[in-house]
Design a protein around this motif. Structure first.
Motif, PDB file in Angstrom:
ATOM      1  N   GLU A   7       0.830  -1.202   0.000  1.00  0.00           N
ATOM      2  CA  GLU A   7       0.000   0.000   0.000  1.00  0.00           C
ATOM      3  C   GLU A   7       0.861   1.248   0.000  1.00  0.00           C
ATOM      4  O   GLU A   7       0.607   2.192  -0.759  1.00  0.00           O
ATOM      5  CB  GLU A   7      -0.948   0.003   1.201  1.00  0.00           C
ATOM      6  CG  GLU A   7      -1.921   1.162   1.147  1.00  0.00           C
ATOM      7  CD  GLU A   7      -2.981   1.090   2.238  1.00  0.00           C
ATOM      8  OE1 GLU A   7      -3.643   2.117   2.444  1.00  0.00           O
ATOM      9  OE2 GLU A   7      -3.150   0.039   2.867  1.00  0.00           O
ATOM     10  N   LYS A   8       1.894   1.271   0.806  1.00  0.00           N
ATOM     11  CA  LYS A   8       2.802   2.422   0.844  1.00  0.00           C
ATOM     12  C   LYS A   8       3.533   2.565  -0.492  1.00  0.00           C
ATOM     13  O   LYS A   8       3.670   3.671  -1.022  1.00  0.00           O
ATOM     14  CB  LYS A   8       3.809   2.255   1.996  1.00  0.00           C
ATOM     15  CG  LYS A   8       4.837   3.337   2.093  1.00  0.00           C
ATOM     16  CD  LYS A   8       4.257   4.640   2.566  1.00  0.00           C
ATOM     17  CE  LYS A   8       5.385   5.621   2.832  1.00  0.00           C
ATOM     18  NZ  LYS A   8       4.946   6.977   2.913  1.00  0.00           N
ATOM     19  N   SER A  10       2.467   1.553  -3.430  1.00  0.00           N
ATOM     20  CA  SER A  10       1.471   2.022  -4.377  1.00  0.00           C
ATOM     21  C   SER A  10       1.257   3.525  -4.243  1.00  0.00           C
ATOM     22  O   SER A  10       1.227   4.259  -5.240  1.00  0.00           O
ATOM     23  CB  SER A  10       0.153   1.273  -4.152  1.00  0.00           C
ATOM     24  OG  SER A  10      -0.862   1.788  -4.961  1.00  0.00           O
ATOM     25  N   ASN A  11       1.141   4.001  -3.015  1.00  0.00           N
ATOM     26  CA  ASN A  11       0.946   5.434  -2.777  1.00  0.00           C
ATOM     27  C   ASN A  11       2.152   6.243  -3.244  1.00  0.00           C
ATOM     28  O   ASN A  11       1.995   7.334  -3.793  1.00  0.00           O
ATOM     29  CB  ASN A  11       0.657   5.707  -1.305  1.00  0.00           C
ATOM     30  CG  ASN A  11      -0.727   5.257  -0.906  1.00  0.00           C
ATOM     31  OD1 ASN A  11      -1.630   5.171  -1.726  1.00  0.00           O
ATOM     32  ND2 ASN A  11      -0.900   4.934   0.371  1.00  0.00           N
ATOM     33  N   GLY A  88      -0.172   2.870  -9.668  1.00  0.00           N
ATOM     34  CA  GLY A  88      -0.452   2.466  -8.294  1.00  0.00           C
ATOM     35  C   GLY A  88      -1.130   1.128  -8.126  1.00  0.00           C
ATOM     36  O   GLY A  88      -1.331   0.674  -7.002  1.00  0.00           O
ATOM     37  N   VAL A  90      -4.174   0.527  -8.655  1.00  0.00           N
ATOM     38  CA  VAL A  90      -5.434   0.838  -7.988  1.00  0.00           C
ATOM     39  C   VAL A  90      -6.474   1.205  -9.035  1.00  0.00           C
ATOM     40  O   VAL A  90      -6.194   1.943  -9.971  1.00  0.00           O
ATOM     41  CB  VAL A  90      -5.252   2.040  -7.030  1.00  0.00           C
ATOM     42  CG1 VAL A  90      -6.564   2.450  -6.402  1.00  0.00           C
ATOM     43  CG2 VAL A  90      -4.218   1.727  -5.971  1.00  0.00           C
TER      44      VAL A  90
END
Length: 160
Positions: A7-8, A10-11, A88, A90
């Motif tokens: 997640e980090k 991706s961000n 990302g 996402v």
């Protein structure tokens, strides 16, 4: 034991997309007056999309060492969703109209983002079957022209 901090990561990549430094690709999306310039990074594009890998390999640099790509047939909204996926990993579908999701699937296929194409294809079949039935002719024609949309082809064939 490996720890995953995806997640980090991706961000951080999504932040990189918004960073106006160190880009080496400019992507012009849409048609004037509804066009937008996206600044991107060739390593990210190359590793996330075979289309961009091939396109970048065959695109020369300008005097500033920047490669230019035109995607005039893709809308700004469509590309913003695709580029966020590329950077990302996402994609948020909850608030998107089904017709846009269908178009995104076709664009993802064109850009050779196989993982995204398959995800959108299955999402449409599993969650948006009523829309697919209402637009059966379009869905059937588009999936029949595309050898990669096998799940959608099978879904259409089962209805026939």
């Amino acid at each position: 034991m490996a720890s995953k901090f995806l997640e980090k990561l991706s961000n951080n990549y999504l932040e990189l997309l918004d960073d106006e430094e160190d880009f080496n690709v400019i992507i012009n999306v849409g048609k004037s007056p509804n066009n937008k310039i996206f600044q991107a990074h060739s390593p990210v594009l190359r590793y996330r999309s075979l289309y961009f890998r091939n396109k970048l390999a065959n695109t020369g640099k300008d005097e500033n060492n920047i490669k230019m790509i035109d995607l005039n047939h893709i809308s700004i909204q469509q590309f913003e969703i695709i580029i966020k996926y590329i950077y990302g990993g996402v994609i948020l579908l909850e608030k998107l109209e089904t017709s846009l999701i269908f178009e995104l699937m076709l664009i993802a296929h064109e850009l050779l983002c196989d993982e995204l194409t398959k995800y959108l294809e299955l999402h449409l079949i599993e969650s948006k079957a009523s829309w697919l039935r209402l637009h059966f002719t379009q869905v059937y024609e588009q999936s029949s022209q595309n050898n990669e949309l096998l799940e959608l082809q099978n879904w259409c064939n089962n209805i026939i």
